[in-house]
Design an enzyme around this catalytic site. Structure first.
Site, mmCIF file in Angstrom:
data_model
loop_
_atom_site.group_PDB
_atom_site.id
_atom_site.type_symbol
_atom_site.label_atom_id
_atom_site.label_comp_id
_atom_site.label_asym_id
_atom_site.label_seq_id
_atom_site.Cartn_x
_atom_site.Cartn_y
_atom_site.Cartn_z
ATOM 1 N N HIS A 1 -4.475 -5.233 5.999
ATOM 2 C CA HIS A 1 -4.520 -3.595 5.836
ATOM 3 C C HIS A 1 -4.989 -3.128 7.142
ATOM 4 O O HIS A 1 -6.474 -3.240 7.210
ATOM 5 C CB HIS A 1 -5.422 -3.643 4.653
ATOM 6 C CG HIS A 1 -5.452 -2.089 3.890
ATOM 7 N ND1 HIS A 1 -4.166 -1.759 3.528
ATOM 8 C CD2 HIS A 1 -6.162 -1.076 4.054
ATOM 9 C CE1 HIS A 1 -4.582 -0.175 2.976
ATOM 10 N NE2 HIS A 1 -5.806 -0.056 3.258
ATOM 11 N N LYS B 1 -15.134 10.272 -3.853
ATOM 12 C CA LYS B 1 -15.352 8.806 -3.921
ATOM 13 C C LYS B 1 -16.726 8.549 -4.674
ATOM 14 O O LYS B 1 -17.902 8.981 -4.104
ATOM 15 C CB LYS B 1 -15.425 8.064 -2.611
ATOM 16 C CG LYS B 1 -14.188 8.078 -1.968
ATOM 17 C CD LYS B 1 -14.062 7.685 -0.574
ATOM 18 C CE LYS B 1 -12.723 7.525 0.093
ATOM 19 N NZ LYS B 1 -12.776 6.930 1.491
ATOM 20 N N GLU C 1 -5.843 7.723 -5.232
ATOM 21 C CA GLU C 1 -5.529 6.644 -4.458
ATOM 22 C C GLU C 1 -6.341 5.274 -5.028
ATOM 23 O O GLU C 1 -6.582 4.435 -4.290
ATOM 24 C CB GLU C 1 -5.711 6.610 -3.027
ATOM 25 C CG GLU C 1 -7.212 7.019 -2.401
ATOM 26 C CD GLU C 1 -7.508 7.003 -1.238
ATOM 27 O OE1 GLU C 1 -6.590 7.187 -0.433
ATOM 28 O OE2 GLU C 1 -8.701 6.667 -0.764
ATOM 29 N N ASP D 1 -12.942 13.950 3.878
ATOM 30 C CA ASP D 1 -13.551 12.714 3.418
ATOM 31 C C ASP D 1 -14.761 12.287 4.026
ATOM 32 O O ASP D 1 -15.924 12.253 3.170
ATOM 33 C CB ASP D 1 -12.476 11.585 3.414
ATOM 34 C CG ASP D 1 -12.945 10.112 2.766
ATOM 35 O OD1 ASP D 1 -13.752 10.214 2.205
ATOM 36 O OD2 ASP D 1 -12.052 9.045 3.210
ATOM 37 N N LYS E 1 0.460 7.163 1.755
ATOM 38 C CA LYS E 1 -0.272 7.412 2.887
ATOM 39 C C LYS E 1 -0.400 6.402 4.064
ATOM 40 O O LYS E 1 -0.264 5.452 3.621
ATOM 41 C CB LYS E 1 -1.987 7.683 2.317
ATOM 42 C CG LYS E 1 -2.785 7.950 3.461
ATOM 43 C CD LYS E 1 -4.179 8.459 2.658
ATOM 44 C CE LYS E 1 -5.052 7.406 2.557
ATOM 45 N NZ LYS E 1 -6.370 7.762 2.196
ATOM 46 N N LYS F 1 -2.047 5.058 7.226
ATOM 47 C CA LYS F 1 -3.426 4.801 7.974
ATOM 48 C C LYS F 1 -3.005 5.082 9.608
ATOM 49 O O LYS F 1 -2.398 4.008 10.000
ATOM 50 C CB LYS F 1 -4.061 3.567 7.662
ATOM 51 C CG LYS F 1 -4.800 3.410 6.550
ATOM 52 C CD LYS F 1 -5.836 4.233 6.113
ATOM 53 C CE LYS F 1 -6.686 3.974 4.929
ATOM 54 N NZ LYS F 1 -7.805 4.919 4.902
ATOM 55 N N ASP G 1 -3.930 9.503 6.944
ATOM 56 C CA ASP G 1 -5.528 9.321 7.172
ATOM 57 C C ASP G 1 -5.996 8.585 8.498
ATOM 58 O O ASP G 1 -5.476 7.709 8.945
ATOM 59 C CB ASP G 1 -5.998 8.320 6.005
ATOM 60 C CG ASP G 1 -7.579 8.287 6.206
ATOM 61 O OD1 ASP G 1 -7.990 8.979 6.847
ATOM 62 O OD2 ASP G 1 -7.974 7.469 5.279
ATOM 63 N N GLU H 1 -5.868 13.696 6.401
ATOM 64 C CA GLU H 1 -7.196 13.340 5.871
ATOM 65 C C GLU H 1 -8.062 12.970 7.389
ATOM 66 O O GLU H 1 -7.647 12.169 8.220
ATOM 67 C CB GLU H 1 -6.966 12.025 5.195
ATOM 68 C CG GLU H 1 -8.537 11.709 4.530
ATOM 69 C CD GLU H 1 -8.255 10.475 3.601
ATOM 70 O OE1 GLU H 1 -9.258 10.030 3.222
ATOM 71 O OE2 GLU H 1 -6.823 10.227 3.134
#
Length: 372
Positions: free
Chosen positions: A21, A272, A326, A248, A166, A168, A197, A223
């Site tokens: 990831h 979050k 998410e 964020d 999304k 990254k 993001d 983001e």
């Protein structure tokens, strides 16, 4: 005699991911969760989870520091205290310990899980009731390979698992990143929304150049393109472009939210529980956003099932979130440590049922994956 907290145990649990990831600051092949088991004098056990991304690559707390600080500083503040007054216990933690928001979130989750079990209510019911019991869930495409990401998105659409994606970005040169994103959006067309993001990787001038291309490509949300402390820059970007900005890392709690709103920010806030110190803190931020007309997005630090369930109980008490959630963390992991995994269906996830979080540990799996 009132029920008191008797013992708090923390465990480091390492679970491999289904694929690497890739984020702007690190690449993950394993997720480490801190699992909290809080035992009370009436025999009830509350569960909590503290999870972050990539050790110390993402923020000031690591799995190891979360465990050590709970064991050494935070648990002694709670053991022997009455179990049922969560607000008083939150105030006690905040009075004696600064920061450590992920650790505090894990403890608050365990307190709420136990209180729900004690009263026969779900955590969402403790918070006032459920407004939505099926929440939309996007998927993050983070292999770093354009063709692989397109294939992965197509599969998720066919499975009716996800219809929002999304990307990254930020680890590569801006031109390379925006070409990657634009190619994926072009392949998916109107079948899915695509967001990005940047995880604070750009400076403001780079962001201006990158966002213009992304906006032209049909990207729906940007983001945290610049640093968390660059509030004025984030406001300028929000006012300059039609595509909304999602704050964020810039918005940790209700005070940050108020500061951004007063500074002229328009767009959305990523909620979050981990960065706000728990469910109550994140709902305070959500209420500031609602009062100011700021869109809401249910964010994750890639928690496992326990942390994800805690977030879902919080989101379930809010009106429909403008930008969805998410909460896909458990889907990124090869295995689980709970008896019944969350039910992901029809482009979203069902709120777990039952008292507390509605989650039961699988003791064999927990023992297998716990760090010795």
């Amino acid at each position: 005699m009132s029920t008191v907290i008797q013992h708090i145990e923390t465990l480091l649990v390492d679970l491999p991911t289904i694929r690497p990831h890739k984020l702007s600051m690190t690449t993950m092949a394993c997720q480490t969760m801190v699992i909290v088991r809080m035992r009370h004098s009436d025999g009830i056990e509350g569960l909590g989870e503290g999870t972050t991304i990539g050790g110390l690559a993402y923020g000031p707390e690591s799995p190891e520091s979360i465990k050590r600080n709970i064991d050494t500083y935070l648990a002694p503040l709670l053991v022997g205290q009455p179990s049922n007054n969560v607000h008083q216990l939150r105030a006690r933690l905040n009075r004696h310990a600064r920061g450590n928001m992920i650790a505090k979130s894990a403890l608050e989750t365990a307190l709420l899980d136990a209180q729900g079990k004690r009263l026969g209510l779900s955590v969402a019911e403790l918070l006032g009731g459920v407004r939505q019991d099926h929440l939309p869930v996007l998927w993050t495409l983070a292999s770093g390979d354009t063709a692989k990401d397109i294939d992965e998105a197509m599969l998720r659409l066919e499975q009716r698992r996800h219809c929002d994606f999304k990307l990254k970005i930020g680890a590569n040169p801006v031109d390379q990143d925006v070409r990657h994103v634009a190619a994926i959006k072009e392949a998916l067309g109107d079948r899915a929304s695509v967001r990005v993001d940047v995880n604070q990787a750009w400076d403001e001038s780079t962001a201006v150049r990158g966002i213009q291309v992304l906006q032209d490509a049909g990207i729906e949300l940007i983001e945290q393109p610049i640093g968390a402390r660059e509030h004025a820059g984030l406001v300028r970007l929000a006012n300059r472009f039609n595509v909304p900005m999602l704050a964020d890392e810039a918005v940790q709690d209700a005070r940050d939210g108020l500061d951004l709103v007063c500074g002229g920010f328009s767009g959305a806030f990523a909620l979050k529980i981990a960065k706000s110190g728990g469910i109550y803190g994140v709902l305070e931020l959500a209420h500031v956003a609602q009062a100011a007309g700021i869109g809401l997005y249910g964010g994750t630090l890639l928690e496992g099932t326990i942390g994800t369930a805690a977030s879902l109980h919080a989101w379930a008490t809010l009106p429909a979130m403008a930008w969805g959630t998410e909460m896909f963390g458990p889907l990124l992991l090869q295995d689980d440590i709970v008896v019944t995994p969350l039910n992901y269906t029809e482009f979203g996830v069902e709120l777990p049922q039952g008292a507390g979080l509605g989650i039961t540990l699988d003791e064999d799996k927990l023992a297998h994956y716990s760090r010795k």
